[in-house]
Design a protein around this motif. Structure first.
Motif, PDB file in Angstrom:
ATOM      1  N   SER A  79       0.843  -1.197   0.000  1.00 18.26           N
ATOM      2  CA  SER A  79       0.000   0.000   0.000  1.00 18.26           C
ATOM      3  C   SER A  79       0.882   1.252   0.000  1.00 18.26           C
ATOM      4  N   PRO A  80       1.336   1.691  -1.177  1.00 18.05           N
ATOM      5  CA  PRO A  80       2.282   2.804  -1.238  1.00 18.05           C
ATOM      6  C   PRO A  80       1.687   4.173  -0.944  1.00 18.05           C
ATOM      7  N   ASP A  81       0.360   4.271  -0.883  1.00 13.86           N
ATOM      8  CA  ASP A  81      -0.265   5.580  -0.710  1.00 13.86           C
ATOM      9  C   ASP A  81      -0.792   5.815   0.706  1.00 13.86           C
ATOM     10  N   MET A  82      -0.278   5.092   1.674  1.00 10.80           N
ATOM     11  CA  MET A  82      -0.739   5.294   3.044  1.00 10.80           C
ATOM     12  C   MET A  82      -0.331   6.681   3.550  1.00 10.80           C
ATOM     13  N   ARG A  83      -1.164   7.230   4.411  1.00 18.05           N
ATOM     14  CA  ARG A  83      -0.929   8.566   4.955  1.00 18.05           C
ATOM     15  C   ARG A  83      -1.039   8.533   6.474  1.00 18.05           C
ATOM     16  N   GLY A  84      -0.311   9.440   7.113  1.00 21.66           N
ATOM     17  CA  GLY A  84      -0.357   9.541   8.559  1.00 21.66           C
ATOM     18  C   GLY A  84      -1.704  10.031   9.051  1.00 21.66           C
ATOM     19  N   ILE A  85      -2.087   9.595  10.241  1.00 19.93           N
ATOM     20  CA  ILE A  85      -3.350  10.016  10.849  1.00 19.93           C
ATOM     21  C   ILE A  85      -3.109  10.273  12.336  1.00 19.93           C
ATOM     22  N   GLU A  86      -4.111  10.818  13.009  1.00 19.32           N
ATOM     23  CA  GLU A  86      -4.083  10.887  14.469  1.00 19.32           C
ATOM     24  C   GLU A  86      -4.890   9.705  14.991  1.00 19.32           C
ATOM     25  N   VAL A  87      -4.218   8.824  15.729  1.00 22.04           N
ATOM     26  CA  VAL A  87      -4.880   7.639  16.266  1.00 22.04           C
ATOM     27  C   VAL A  87      -5.639   8.054  17.528  1.00 22.04           C
ATOM     28  N   PRO A  88      -6.940   7.798  17.608  1.00 24.28           N
ATOM     29  CA  PRO A  88      -7.700   8.223  18.784  1.00 24.28           C
ATOM     30  C   PRO A  88      -7.141   7.633  20.073  1.00 24.28           C
ATOM     31  N   ALA A  89      -7.008   8.456  21.099  1.00 21.66           N
ATOM     32  CA  ALA A  89      -6.457   7.993  22.369  1.00 21.66           C
ATOM     33  C   ALA A  89      -7.284   6.855  22.955  1.00 21.66           C
ATOM     34  N   GLU A  90      -8.601   6.898  22.736  1.00 25.49           N
ATOM     35  CA  GLU A  90      -9.452   5.855  23.311  1.00 25.49           C
ATOM     36  C   GLU A  90      -9.260   4.500  22.637  1.00 25.49           C
ATOM     37  N   ARG A  91      -8.523   4.473  21.538  1.00 18.13           N
ATOM     38  CA  ARG A  91      -8.250   3.208  20.854  1.00 18.13           C
ATOM     39  C   ARG A  91      -7.015   2.507  21.425  1.00 18.13           C
ATOM     40  N   ALA A  92      -6.274   3.174  22.272  1.00 19.03           N
ATOM     41  CA  ALA A  92      -4.982   2.647  22.727  1.00 19.03           C
ATOM     42  C   ALA A  92      -5.106   1.274  23.383  1.00 19.03           C
ATOM     43  N   ALA A  93      -6.122   1.086  24.212  1.00 18.96           N
ATOM     44  CA  ALA A  93      -6.245  -0.184  24.927  1.00 18.96           C
ATOM     45  C   ALA A  93      -6.419  -1.366  23.981  1.00 18.96           C
ATOM     46  N   SER A  94      -6.987  -1.131  22.802  1.00 22.09           N
ATOM     47  CA  SER A  94      -7.255  -2.226  21.868  1.00 22.09           C
ATOM     48  C   SER A  94      -6.074  -2.531  20.952  1.00 22.09           C
ATOM     49  N   MET A  95      -4.957  -1.783  21.109  1.00 16.81           N
ATOM     50  CA  MET A  95      -3.808  -2.022  20.231  1.00 16.81           C
ATOM     51  C   MET A  95      -2.496  -1.656  20.919  1.00 16.81           C
ATOM     52  N   ILE A  96      -2.476  -1.727  22.254  1.00 18.02           N
ATOM     53  CA  ILE A  96      -1.322  -1.221  22.990  1.00 18.02           C
ATOM     54  C   ILE A  96      -0.031  -1.935  22.590  1.00 18.02           C
ATOM     55  N   ASP A  97      -0.090  -3.223  22.292  1.00 17.58           N
ATOM     56  CA  ASP A  97       1.121  -3.954  21.916  1.00 17.58           C
ATOM     57  C   ASP A  97       1.541  -3.705  20.470  1.00 17.58           C
ATOM     58  N   GLU A  98       0.680  -3.070  19.684  1.00 18.02           N
ATOM     59  CA  GLU A  98       0.957  -2.908  18.266  1.00 18.02           C
ATOM     60  C   GLU A  98       1.525  -1.541  17.888  1.00 18.02           C
ATOM     61  N   TYR A  99       1.663  -0.640  18.830  1.00 15.39           N
ATOM     62  CA  TYR A  99       2.215   0.676  18.486  1.00 15.39           C
ATOM     63  C   TYR A  99       3.638   0.610  17.927  1.00 15.39           C
ATOM     64  N   HIS A 102      10.767  -8.308  22.635  1.00 12.89           N
ATOM     65  CA  HIS A 102      10.461  -9.055  21.414  1.00 12.89           C
ATOM     66  C   HIS A 102       9.771  -8.188  20.374  1.00 12.89           C
ATOM     67  N   ARG A 103       8.863  -7.302  20.792  1.00 13.98           N
ATOM     68  CA  ARG A 103       8.128  -6.501  19.806  1.00 13.98           C
ATOM     69  C   ARG A 103       9.018  -5.411  19.203  1.00 13.98           C
ATOM     70  N   ILE A 104       9.961  -4.898  19.953  1.00 13.99           N
ATOM     71  CA  ILE A 104      10.916  -3.951  19.389  1.00 13.99           C
ATOM     72  C   ILE A 104      11.769  -4.660  18.344  1.00 13.99           C
ATOM     73  N   ALA A 105      12.223  -5.860  18.660  1.00 11.08           N
ATOM     74  CA  ALA A 105      13.067  -6.622  17.732  1.00 11.08           C
ATOM     75  C   ALA A 105      12.332  -6.899  16.427  1.00 11.08           C
ATOM     76  N   MET A 106      11.112  -7.425  16.502  1.00 17.66           N
ATOM     77  CA  MET A 106      10.390  -7.781  15.282  1.00 17.66           C
ATOM     78  C   MET A 106      10.008  -6.541  14.471  1.00 17.66           C
ATOM     79  N   SER A 107       9.723  -5.444  15.153  1.00 17.03           N
ATOM     80  CA  SER A 107       9.366  -4.219  14.440  1.00 17.03           C
ATOM     81  C   SER A 107      10.536  -3.732  13.588  1.00 17.03           C
ATOM     82  N   PHE A 108      11.736  -3.736  14.140  1.00 18.89           N
ATOM     83  CA  PHE A 108      12.874  -3.249  13.361  1.00 18.89           C
ATOM     84  C   PHE A 108      13.315  -4.238  12.288  1.00 18.89           C
TER      85      PHE A 108
END
Length: 449
Positions: free
Chosen positions: A309-329, A402-408
């Motif tokens: 997906s080469p056309d992705m754009r930055g967004i503001e991620v809603p703060a209330e969404r953090a709990a549902s994706m905390i490990d994925e940041y 582990h998540r830092i390692a896999m992300s990089f």
């Protein structure tokens, strides 16, 4: 160090298109809970699809130490012969939970209302993490905790001799704290009530109901109120663990940023309290689709197809969404680096107390690889370079995470120059097949030893 005597430096080199089917391991959260709740039944619980990463295997060892029989058969299924609610025996040895914050906190909760004493420790990363957020509410039941300064492991927990039910409002969104309190409440008479200001992953509530506990969840005054009746007789179950959305995040995100990629990740759990990353990626313009949507074991499941997906754009991620994706940041920040514009992430102070300070760890590594990052106590922003424009070329420190390692490692697949890690050994704690799985899709990841 995650079962390794020495670091394993790794390098991830820019690669061609990723393609194929990525069969990621079972869900880590559900795997931990299956073993613990299976131990709190009388009879045999059978588990298929269990994640066999080091974190979960450490929980299996702990359940044996508390008196359960936990074995794997020739067909790969796991069998837990439990001891029942309140039936834990006192361990003979120290309980080593390795790198797993989820494991140690849930186990502390499960044993905190039994009249036994246990000592917990872990690796260098786990022993640096705060435990007071769990031991404080467990003290309300009558348990006592003695650890190192700052409420850190090694720590001795003396279970309550005459536990009482509690009413506890979780001060910050944390599924681990909520779950520890609920597991402790199983062996307390009367009703234990947990109140959440923001909903967190609800696997514990779903699974407690599945095992036969009397539990209700209600919305009251904008808060989530969970009421558990203590001292039930839990019923053994047959559990099919869905595939882990947090592990799926890595092949999915790698496919989105590597030119020409098309990857299918089947059978992923899409519990609404866990699917925030995929919602966010679609908002950024990712070509990410759900196929064959269905329900398995009370959890929504689908096959995910991710295309470049080469056309992705930055967004503001809603703060209330953090709990549902905390490990994925961490992996989201890698996608953000390959998008155009700025991605803003707020309400994420929980990242400061994970296996590492994940905001600091990712910020350092991204900056070293030519990406602009700004951060504060509970927010950070990544200014994207655009598709194919991430310079790369640096060595990063993973901080035993582990998540830092896999992300990089994923960053290196799409960067202009290879990305190196000081230590990739922690990957085995949650995703032991990461290297061969990604290699099968076309990634070029090598150990440098």
């Amino acid at each position: 160090m995650s079962g390794q005597d020495s670091p394993i430096p790794m390098i991830s080199t820019p690669c061609g298109a990723l393609s194929g089917v990525a069969e990621v391991p079972g869900d880590k959260s559900i795997s931990h809970r299956s073993l613990i709740l299976g131990t709190m039944c009388v009879g045999e619980t059978r588990i298929t699809g269990l994640l066999e990463g080091e974190d979960v295997l450490d929980t299996a060892k702990a359940m044996r130490a508390f008196g359960a029989e936990v074995e794997k058969d020739e067909d790969g299924a796991w069998h837990v012969h439990g001891v029942g609610v309140g039936g834990f025996t006192e361990p003979d040895q120290v309980i080593d939970c390795g790198n797993s914050g989820t494991g140690v906190r849930l186990i502390m909760g499960a044993m905190a209302t039994s009249p036994i004493t246990a000592c917990f420790t872990g690796d260098a990363s786990l022993n640096s993490r705060p435990m007071a957020r769990v031991t404080d509410p467990l003290a309300l039941f009558g348990a006592r905790a003695v650890g190192r300064s700052g409420g850190r492991l090694p720590m001795v927990i003396e279970g309550a001799r005459a536990p009482v039910p509690v009413r506890y409002e979780v001060p910050v969104p944390s599924a681990q704290v909520k779950s520890a309190v609920l597991l402790a409440g199983l062996n307390a008479p009367g009703q234990t009530v947990v109140i959440e200001k923001e909903a967190t992953r609800d696997h514990t509530e779903r699974m407690l109901e599945g095992f036969g506990a009397e539990i209700t969840v209600e919305e009251q005054d904008g808060k989530r109120v969970i009421t558990l009746t203590g001292q039930p007789e839990l019923q053994p179950q047959v559990i099919a663990v869905p595939r882990d959305p947090s592990s799926a995040a890595f092949p999915v995100c790698a496919a989105l940023i590597v030119p020409g990629s098309d990857v299918l990740v089947p059978g992923i759990g899409l519990n609404p309290t866990r699917a925030g990353l995929f919602t966010t990626l679609r908002e950024m313009g990712a070509e990410l689709t759900y196929e064959n949507e269905r329900e398995e074991g009370g959890e929504p499941v689908a096959d995910l197809r991710a295309r470049y997906s080469p056309d992705m754009r930055g967004i503001e991620v809603p703060a209330e969404r953090a709990a549902s994706m905390i490990d994925e940041y961490p992996i989201l920040s890698v996608v953000a680096a390959n998008a155009s514009g700025q991605t803003v992430m707020r309400g994420v102070k929980e990242l400061r107390v994970k296996e590492s300070d994940r905001i600091e760890a990712m910020a350092r590594g991204l900056r070293a690889n030519g990406i602009t990052v700004e951060d504060g106590e509970d927010w950070w922003t990544v200014t994207g370079c655009g598709a194919g424009q991430v310079p790369g070329g640096a060595e990063v420190e993973t901080f035993l995470d582990h998540r830092i390692a896999m992300s990089f490692l994923c960053l290196g697949m799409a960067a202009q120059s290879a990305v190196q890690l000081d230590d990739g050994a922690p990957v085995a704690t949650s995703f032991p097949i990461f290297e061969p799985l990604m290699a099968g899709l076309g990634a070029d990841i090598r150990r440098m030893t």
